[in-house]
Design a protein around this motif. Structure first.
Motif, PDB file in Angstrom:
ATOM      1  N   THR A 193       0.829  -1.206   0.000  1.00 41.45           N
ATOM      2  CA  THR A 193       0.000   0.000   0.000  1.00 41.45           C
ATOM      3  C   THR A 193       0.864   1.258   0.000  1.00 41.45           C
ATOM      4  O   THR A 193       0.579   2.230  -0.726  1.00 41.45           O
ATOM      5  N   ARG A 194       1.931   1.252   0.777  1.00 45.50           N
ATOM      6  CA  ARG A 194       2.830   2.412   0.837  1.00 45.50           C
ATOM      7  C   ARG A 194       3.555   2.610  -0.504  1.00 45.50           C
ATOM      8  O   ARG A 194       3.849   3.736  -0.900  1.00 45.50           O
ATOM      9  N   GLU A 195       3.862   1.493  -1.188  1.00 43.59           N
ATOM     10  CA  GLU A 195       4.500   1.610  -2.508  1.00 43.59           C
ATOM     11  C   GLU A 195       3.548   2.277  -3.504  1.00 43.59           C
ATOM     12  O   GLU A 195       3.963   3.135  -4.291  1.00 43.59           O
ATOM     13  N   TYR A 196       2.281   1.887  -3.480  1.00 49.44           N
ATOM     14  CA  TYR A 196       1.301   2.546  -4.351  1.00 49.44           C
ATOM     15  C   TYR A 196       1.200   4.032  -4.009  1.00 49.44           C
ATOM     16  O   TYR A 196       1.084   4.879  -4.906  1.00 49.44           O
ATOM     17  N   GLY A 197       1.238   4.341  -2.706  1.00 40.72           N
ATOM     18  CA  GLY A 197       1.163   5.745  -2.302  1.00 40.72           C
ATOM     19  C   GLY A 197       2.343   6.552  -2.814  1.00 40.72           C
ATOM     20  O   GLY A 197       2.184   7.700  -3.255  1.00 40.72           O
ATOM     21  N   ALA A 198       3.544   5.960  -2.773  1.00 40.82           N
ATOM     22  CA  ALA A 198       4.735   6.654  -3.277  1.00 40.82           C
ATOM     23  C   ALA A 198       4.671   6.812  -4.798  1.00 40.82           C
ATOM     24  O   ALA A 198       5.113   7.834  -5.344  1.00 40.82           O
ATOM     25  N   ASP A 199       4.126   5.806  -5.492  1.00 37.24           N
ATOM     26  CA  ASP A 199       3.939   5.925  -6.950  1.00 37.24           C
ATOM     27  C   ASP A 199       3.004   7.089  -7.273  1.00 37.24           C
ATOM     28  O   ASP A 199       3.261   7.881  -8.197  1.00 37.24           O
ATOM     29  N   HIS A 200       1.917   7.179  -6.517  1.00 38.12           N
ATOM     30  CA  HIS A 200       0.959   8.267  -6.735  1.00 38.12           C
ATOM     31  C   HIS A 200       1.620   9.625  -6.474  1.00 38.12           C
ATOM     32  O   HIS A 200       1.399  10.585  -7.229  1.00 38.12           O
ATOM     33  N   THR A 305       4.689  -5.635 -10.809  1.00 36.47           N
ATOM     34  CA  THR A 305       4.975  -4.512 -11.704  1.00 36.47           C
ATOM     35  C   THR A 305       3.784  -4.190 -12.592  1.00 36.47           C
ATOM     36  O   THR A 305       3.461  -3.019 -12.828  1.00 36.47           O
ATOM     37  N   ALA A 306       3.091  -5.223 -13.085  1.00 39.21           N
ATOM     38  CA  ALA A 306       1.945  -5.001 -13.969  1.00 39.21           C
ATOM     39  C   ALA A 306       0.850  -4.202 -13.273  1.00 39.21           C
ATOM     40  O   ALA A 306       0.230  -3.316 -13.874  1.00 39.21           O
ATOM     41  N   LEU A 307       0.614  -4.500 -11.996  1.00 37.31           N
ATOM     42  CA  LEU A 307      -0.429  -3.782 -11.256  1.00 37.31           C
ATOM     43  C   LEU A 307      -0.016  -2.337 -10.991  1.00 37.31           C
ATOM     44  O   LEU A 307      -0.862  -1.426 -10.976  1.00 37.31           O
ATOM     45  N   ARG A 308       1.270  -2.102 -10.800  1.00 31.51           N
ATOM     46  CA  ARG A 308       1.748  -0.727 -10.616  1.00 31.51           C
ATOM     47  C   ARG A 308       1.602   0.053 -11.926  1.00 31.51           C
ATOM     48  O   ARG A 308       1.215   1.229 -11.926  1.00 31.51           O
ATOM     49  N   LEU A 309       1.907  -0.595 -13.047  1.00 30.99           N
ATOM     50  CA  LEU A 309       1.751   0.074 -14.342  1.00 30.99           C
ATOM     51  C   LEU A 309       0.284   0.387 -14.613  1.00 30.99           C
ATOM     52  O   LEU A 309      -0.041   1.447 -15.169  1.00 30.99           O
ATOM     53  N   LYS A 310      -0.592  -0.524 -14.217  1.00 32.70           N
ATOM     54  CA  LYS A 310      -2.020  -0.286 -14.412  1.00 32.70           C
ATOM     55  C   LYS A 310      -2.464   0.964 -13.656  1.00 32.70           C
ATOM     56  O   LYS A 310      -3.216   1.803 -14.186  1.00 32.70           O
ATOM     57  N   ALA A 311      -2.001   1.096 -12.396  1.00 31.67           N
ATOM     58  CA  ALA A 311      -2.353   2.268 -11.596  1.00 31.67           C
ATOM     59  C   ALA A 311      -1.752   3.538 -12.189  1.00 31.67           C
ATOM     60  O   ALA A 311      -2.406   4.596 -12.237  1.00 31.67           O
ATOM     61  N   LEU A 312      -0.513   3.455 -12.677  1.00 31.98           N
ATOM     62  CA  LEU A 312       0.135   4.623 -13.274  1.00 31.98           C
ATOM     63  C   LEU A 312      -0.506   4.996 -14.605  1.00 31.98           C
ATOM     64  O   LEU A 312      -0.552   6.182 -14.969  1.00 31.98           O
ATOM     65  N   ASN A 313      -1.005   4.018 -15.346  1.00 30.16           N
ATOM     66  CA  ASN A 313      -1.728   4.316 -16.586  1.00 30.16           C
ATOM     67  C   ASN A 313      -2.970   5.151 -16.299  1.00 30.16           C
ATOM     68  O   ASN A 313      -3.316   6.075 -17.058  1.00 30.16           O
ATOM     69  N   LYS A 314      -3.662   4.833 -15.195  1.00 30.39           N
ATOM     70  CA  LYS A 314      -4.842   5.613 -14.810  1.00 30.39           C
ATOM     71  C   LYS A 314      -4.446   7.054 -14.486  1.00 30.39           C
ATOM     72  O   LYS A 314      -5.173   7.999 -14.827  1.00 30.39           O
ATOM     73  N   GLU A 315      -3.281   7.208 -13.834  1.00 31.46           N
ATOM     74  CA  GLU A 315      -2.789   8.560 -13.535  1.00 31.46           C
ATOM     75  C   GLU A 315      -2.513   9.324 -14.825  1.00 31.46           C
ATOM     76  O   GLU A 315      -2.812  10.523 -14.942  1.00 31.46           O
ATOM     77  N   ALA A 316      -1.931   8.620 -15.816  1.00 31.93           N
ATOM     78  CA  ALA A 316      -1.618   9.270 -17.094  1.00 31.93           C
ATOM     79  C   ALA A 316      -2.886   9.706 -17.817  1.00 31.93           C
ATOM     80  O   ALA A 316      -2.958  10.818 -18.371  1.00 31.93           O
ATOM     81  N   VAL A 317      -3.893   8.850 -17.812  1.00 35.90           N
ATOM     82  CA  VAL A 317      -5.161   9.181 -18.477  1.00 35.90           C
ATOM     83  C   VAL A 317      -5.807  10.398 -17.824  1.00 35.90           C
ATOM     84  O   VAL A 317      -6.355  11.283 -18.501  1.00 35.90           O
ATOM     85  N   LYS A 318      -5.742  10.478 -16.487  1.00 35.79           N
ATOM     86  CA  LYS A 318      -6.300  11.634 -15.780  1.00 35.79           C
ATOM     87  C   LYS A 318      -5.629  12.934 -16.225  1.00 35.79           C
ATOM     88  O   LYS A 318      -6.263  13.996 -16.257  1.00 35.79           O
ATOM     89  N   LEU A 319      -4.343  12.835 -16.557  1.00 34.45           N
ATOM     90  CA  LEU A 319      -3.589  14.016 -16.987  1.00 34.45           C
ATOM     91  C   LEU A 319      -3.681  14.238 -18.493  1.00 34.45           C
ATOM     92  O   LEU A 319      -3.034  15.132 -19.033  1.00 34.45           O
ATOM     93  N   GLY A 320      -4.489  13.419 -19.188  1.00 31.07           N
ATOM     94  CA  GLY A 320      -4.645  13.553 -20.631  1.00 31.07           C
ATOM     95  C   GLY A 320      -3.430  13.092 -21.407  1.00 31.07           C
ATOM     96  O   GLY A 320      -3.183  13.580 -22.517  1.00 31.07           O
ATOM     97  N   GLN A 321      -2.675  12.144 -20.852  1.00 32.68           N
ATOM     98  CA  GLN A 321      -1.453  11.654 -21.491  1.00 32.68           C
ATOM     99  C   GLN A 321      -1.627  10.213 -21.962  1.00 32.68           C
ATOM    100  O   GLN A 321      -2.479   9.477 -21.488  1.00 32.68           O
ATOM    101  N   GLU A 322      -0.763   9.825 -22.916  1.00 31.12           N
ATOM    102  CA  GLU A 322      -0.761   8.459 -23.418  1.00 31.12           C
ATOM    103  C   GLU A 322       0.124   7.596 -22.525  1.00 31.12           C
ATOM    104  O   GLU A 322       1.280   7.927 -22.284  1.00 31.12           O
TER     105      GLU A 322
END
Length: 557
Positions: A193-200, A305-322
């Motif tokens: 959970t803390r790793e996801y928080g640091a990624d965010h 790693t795949a689950l972290r990329l999935k979460a980061l992809n959502k962050e990118a979409v929120k910012l209007g990025q590919e």
């Protein structure tokens, strides 16, 4: 074992000895439970205070002003100023293993460390994203949070130690011991959970979540690659002593960085089968769709790693990025179909074995009035469910398949195999350069796949490694087995066949392939066939368990 390994081993032993001996002393003095609690709190507190000092002495960290590149140093200083965080000390470890970590007690004495390997493989934007992730741990007080988390299982362990010798509290002792192990898994969940928080945090402050995604991919791949190269150097008979020592040091350092760093080594082997972003997405698709991935992740301090990329992809979409690693549309939801049945078949033998051991440990001393037939029936059920589990895991007729088709199959798991026959060249060991590794890597015209040799006979895997592995490497083979998927994809071999070189001719043949008279020995080929009988041995053991239970039951009746 090198200096680093010896140091860490000694520290672990010392910590263990201090805790165990002190606990025994308190018990011998009939100290109350609250004293045991106070000791656990003090012990964890001492570790919390001393940890930064120990880390700096175990790892060779260069904290000089010019160690960290100017671009990364300026980035951290600017980000700390924006966020009102004291600027941490920044250091570099001169290791080829790419990773980074933060440590300290509070914000004001925190340190951020990166390896030279990370700075080499990451662009400036990617390196800054990694540093922002580590700063996120500092901003979220993760050092203190994880210390408090680690304290809870230790307190449960104290309850177990203080109550196990009290007959009327034996059930409490047992419950505390089980809770202790449950607590360990919860601590790992907290860590993820803390790793996801640091990624965010990194995605939020840099506004480039894709930079962290690509950095995580490079780190995961680079950690396995560096380990493979170190193993090969260590196994190279022509390498110098200094080279072998450097390889051993690299292996030890890589292991420790994997525990502390932004990325763990587990799961990286799967990414070694990918050569580009599209292939990586295909390999990781299983982690996103198959429920078993979540089961395997329970025992990890880092998210897959795949689950972290999935979460980061959502962050990118929120910012209007590919997104840097776009994942397929059908990989956005977990497919739970069939999983409950698979899980029950997998878990039942373990559950029955657990109940039998629990009764042997606790139940016999409790006022339980069990029918006489209960225990032998449970033994019979254990053997029967074990046999069903084996039949479930080993079924189907072998059908020709390509590696690429296997990697795209997201329905397989440890419990739901696919009986296959694949052909290709064995290009190396599953553990590169390790003579004792019975596992292999096969390559066909569509990709690479791990081959696993399973043996239920003591030293069976080592015997296969010593007698057959080197003869298979470099040759084309036909493999029949069961394709499974865990943290990495692999085929469990049932049968492997290959044409291998055979020295022949009259007279004794020397190790150099020549006759005693010095003439060249003729080269011939022979068919090498190796089989694994693991499933039959397991089935026999399950049958013996049923037979033992039946005999017990007949004696009871």
């Amino acid at each position: 074992m090198g200096f680093l390994g010896r140091t860490l081993a000694v520290l672990l032993v010392l910590y263990g000895l201090v805790f165990v001996v002190a606990d025994l002393a308190l018990l011998h003095a009939d100290a109350p439970l609250w004293v045991g609690f106070a000791f656990a709190v003090a012990f964890i507190g001492l570790q919390y205070v001393a940890a930064p000092w120990l880390i700096e002495r175990v790892f060779s960290i260069d904290f000089s002003a010019d160690a960290m590149p100017a671009a990364q140093r300026e980035f951290i200083e600017s980000l700390c100023k924006q966020r009102g965080i004291p600027v941490p000390r920044m250091g570099v470890i001169y290791s080829g293993t790419p990773n980074a970590f933060a440590f300290g007690r509070l914000r004001r004495d925190a340190r951020i460390v990166v390896t030279e390997g990370l700075l080499k493989i990451c662009s400036e934007e990617e390196a800054n994203a990694v540093l922002a992730h580590e700063l996120g741990h500092i901003a979220h007080y993760d050092f203190a949070v994880m210390t408090l988390g680690a304290l809870a299982p230790l307190l449960l362990y104290q309850v177990y130690v203080w109550t196990r010798s009290v007959s009327n509290l034996r059930i409490v002792s047992y419950a505390a011991y089980v809770s202790y192990w449950v607590g360990q898994f919860l601590v790992m969940f907290l860590s993820r959970t803390r790793e996801y928080g640091a990624d965010h945090f990194s995605a939020e402050v840099t506004r480039t979540p894709s930079a962290l995604s690509s950095a995580l991919m490079k780190i995961a791949y680079g950690m396995v690659k560096e380990r493979s190269e170190a193993l090969e150097a260590k196994a190279d008979k022509g390498a110098s002593k200094d080279t072998k020592k450097d390889a051993e040091r690299s292996l030890q350092l890589g292991t420790q960085l994997g525990l502390m760093g932004i990325s763990a080594a587990s799961g990286g082997e799967a990414l070694m089968l990918a050569t580009n972003a599209d292939e990586a997405a295909r390999v990781m698709r299983w982690d996103l769709v198959n429920p078993w991935a979540k089961v395997y992740e329970l025992n990890s301090t880092h998210p897959l790693t795949a689950l972290r990329l999935k979460a980061l992809n959502k962050e990118a979409v929120k910012l209007g990025q590919e997104p840097a690693y776009p994942l397929p549309e059908d990989a956005r939801k977990v497919n739970w179909v069939g999983f409950p049945i698979e899980f029950v078949v997998w878990a039942l033998p373990y559950a029955l074995g657990f109940l039998l051991l629990s009764y042997a440990w606790v139940g016999r001393k409790l006022p339980l009035d069990l029918p006489e037939k209960t225990l032998p029936l449970m033994v019979i059920a254990l053997g029967a469910t074990w046999a069903v589990r084996i039949a479930y895991r080993y079924h189907g007729s072998f059908k020709a398949a390509k590696v690429q088709d296997l990697l795209e199959d997201v329905t397989v798991s440890q419990m739901r195999p696919r009986a296959v026959q694949i052909e290709g060249e064995v290009i190396g060991n599953g553990v590169p350069g390790a003579f004792w590794s019975p596992d292999l890597v096969l390559q066909d015209d569509s990709g690479m796949m791990y081959l696993l040799y399973r043996s239920s006979v003591p030293l069976g895997r080592l015997f296969f490694a010593m007698t057959s592995v080197n003869r298979l490497i470099g040759n084309r083979v036909t493999v029949q087995g069961w394709y499974r998927r865990g943290l990495k994809p692999y085929v469990e071999m049932a049968r492997v066949e290959a044409k291998v070189v055979k020295n022949s001719g009259s007279g004794m043949i020397t190790l150099f392939g020549k006759r005693e008279d010095g003439s060249e020995a003729p080269v011939e080929y022979e068919t090498l066939v190796e089989r694994s009988y693991s499933r039959w041995i397991q089935t026999a053991a399950a049958g013996a368990c049923v037979a033992g239970g039946v005999i017990w039951l007949l004696n009871v009746v």
